[in-house]
Design a protein around this motif. Structure first.
Motif, PDB file in Angstrom:
ATOM      1  N   LYS A 205      35.295  39.074  45.788  1.00  0.00           N
ATOM      2  CA  LYS A 205      35.254  39.846  44.581  1.00  0.00           C
ATOM      3  C   LYS A 205      34.565  39.355  43.535  1.00  0.00           C
ATOM      4  O   LYS A 205      33.278  38.861  43.876  1.00  0.00           O
ATOM      5  CB  LYS A 205      36.803  40.060  44.029  1.00  0.00           C
ATOM      6  CG  LYS A 205      37.436  41.128  45.217  1.00  0.00           C
ATOM      7  CD  LYS A 205      36.899  42.343  44.981  1.00  0.00           C
ATOM      8  CE  LYS A 205      37.708  43.301  46.087  1.00  0.00           C
ATOM      9  NZ  LYS A 205      39.215  43.709  45.499  1.00  0.00           N
TER      10      LYS A 205
ATOM     11  N   ASP B 105      39.310  30.790  43.375  1.00  0.00           N
ATOM     12  CA  ASP B 105      39.090  32.212  42.561  1.00  0.00           C
ATOM     13  C   ASP B 105      39.820  32.262  41.199  1.00  0.00           C
ATOM     14  O   ASP B 105      41.055  32.518  41.073  1.00  0.00           O
ATOM     15  CB  ASP B 105      39.729  33.156  43.441  1.00  0.00           C
ATOM     16  CG  ASP B 105      39.446  34.411  43.179  1.00  0.00           C
ATOM     17  OD1 ASP B 105      38.508  34.951  42.166  1.00  0.00           O
ATOM     18  OD2 ASP B 105      39.984  35.623  43.457  1.00  0.00           O
TER      19      ASP B 105
ATOM     20  N   GLY C  96      39.949  38.267  44.370  1.00  0.00           N
ATOM     21  CA  GLY C  96      39.938  38.016  45.814  1.00  0.00           C
ATOM     22  C   GLY C  96      40.951  37.727  46.610  1.00  0.00           C
ATOM     23  O   GLY C  96      42.056  37.850  46.384  1.00  0.00           O
TER      24      GLY C  96
END
Length: 291
Positions: free
Chosen positions: A76, A123, A128
């Motif tokens: 992401k 992250d 994600g």
DNA sequence: CACTTGACCTGTCCGC
DNA sequence: TGCGGACAGGTCAAGT
């Protein structure tokens, strides 16, 4: 964050580093979206599993294990997969890493291997995820059901892109090329770069573009993404490769993050940042005339 | 169905 | 120096 070139750069790194290593256990720090559909005890399915291959489809990474299971990861906006351990090309690579000691406060998962190597999933924004799925079910993920062809594969031709983007004739062209069901992997950076190279304003409707213009957009998107892979991807703030190192593509970018700087074609014209369909968008108003 | 908008999160930067 | 608000590379769900 990571678009096709960044995910491909991570894949190439992991493909050098992971195969033949055997997983031992996994630590989950804080990753609410990870392992949502995994077997109850993830470790039980990971223990003793040997990595056999690292693949990519669209912006998704697939780490195949010899147990008929695969680790599937989507980075992401701010995800990283960073390897730490001895390598066949020697230790010391982590010394020039952009990330420091791991785990750090953005580490969400840590996979430990029997030889002492470790793979960190970091992250910052927690968008994600990492899933553990039977390899045969990976292609059944809802995202894969609708995703378009790989733009960098030889067999993907401009006419495939044109046929798919025409389904979005009523849309502005920028959000249409960001639609992963048109072609896979284009994100905000390469959308802006491709549209600048094609001399197309991002707010023009698809229906108002000729096939030849759409073909140019596709060809330019392929060119900028191929170049970016050569440069190790684009590092704005978070992106790093599998060794924690940054990519240098943004040094070659023509518009992305260049607002206020001179257009490389019209030196008297500054690159301007506008908002298109909710996304920050960079254009040269002379190269790319408004609809 | 096609299109647009807001939500998911944390961190940083910018203006007051 | 502190604080509120806008913004950040991606998708999805829900709205029109």
């Amino acid at each position: 964050m990571p678009e096709l070139p960044e995910v491909e750069t991570v894949r190439r790194g992991l493909a050098e580093l992971l195969p033949r290593r055997t997983a031992k256990d996994v630590q989950v720090f804080d990753s609410p979206k990870s392992f949502p559909n995994a077997p109850r005890d993830v470790e039980q399915f990971l223990y003793g599993a040997e990595v056999v291959a690292v693949r990519r489809r669209a912006k998704v990474l697939i780490i195949d294990l010899d147990t008929s299971y695969s680790l599937v990861a989507h980075l992401k906006m701010t995800g990283q997969l960073v390897f730490r351990g001895e390598t066949h090309f020697g230790a010391g690579h982590p010394n020039d890493s952009l990330v420091g000691q791991l785990p750090d406060r953005s580490t969400r998962l840590q996979i430990n291997f029997e030889d002492g190597a470790r793979l960190f999933f970091n992250d910052q924004r927690k968008f994600g995820w990492v899933k553990l799925l039977p390899t045969s079910e990976v292609e059944n993920l809802p995202f894969f059901k609708k995703v378009g062809p790989e733009p960098l594969e030889e067999e993907t031709k401009p006419e495939h892109f044109i046929e798919r983007i025409r389904r979005r004739n009523g849309s502005m062209v920028k959000p249409a090329i960001l639609d992963q069901s048109v072609v896979a992997g284009i994100g905000n950076i390469y959308a802006d770069e491709a549209l600048w190279a094609a001399k197309i304003h991002p707010e023009i409707r698809v229906r108002d573009l000729a096939d030849e213009q759409l073909e140019t957009i596709f060809i330019e998107a392929v060119k900028v993404m191929a170049l970016s892979i050569e440069k190790g991807g684009s590092t704005d703030r978070n992106y790093v490769d599998a060794e924690g190192k940054r990519g240098s593509y943004l040094e070659f970018a023509h518009v992305f993050r260049r607002e206020g700087k001179a257009c490389h074609v019209h030196p008297d014209q500054e690159i301007v940042k506008i908002r298109v369909a909710g996304r920050g968008t960079h254009i040269c108003p002379v190269c790319q005339t408004a609809p």
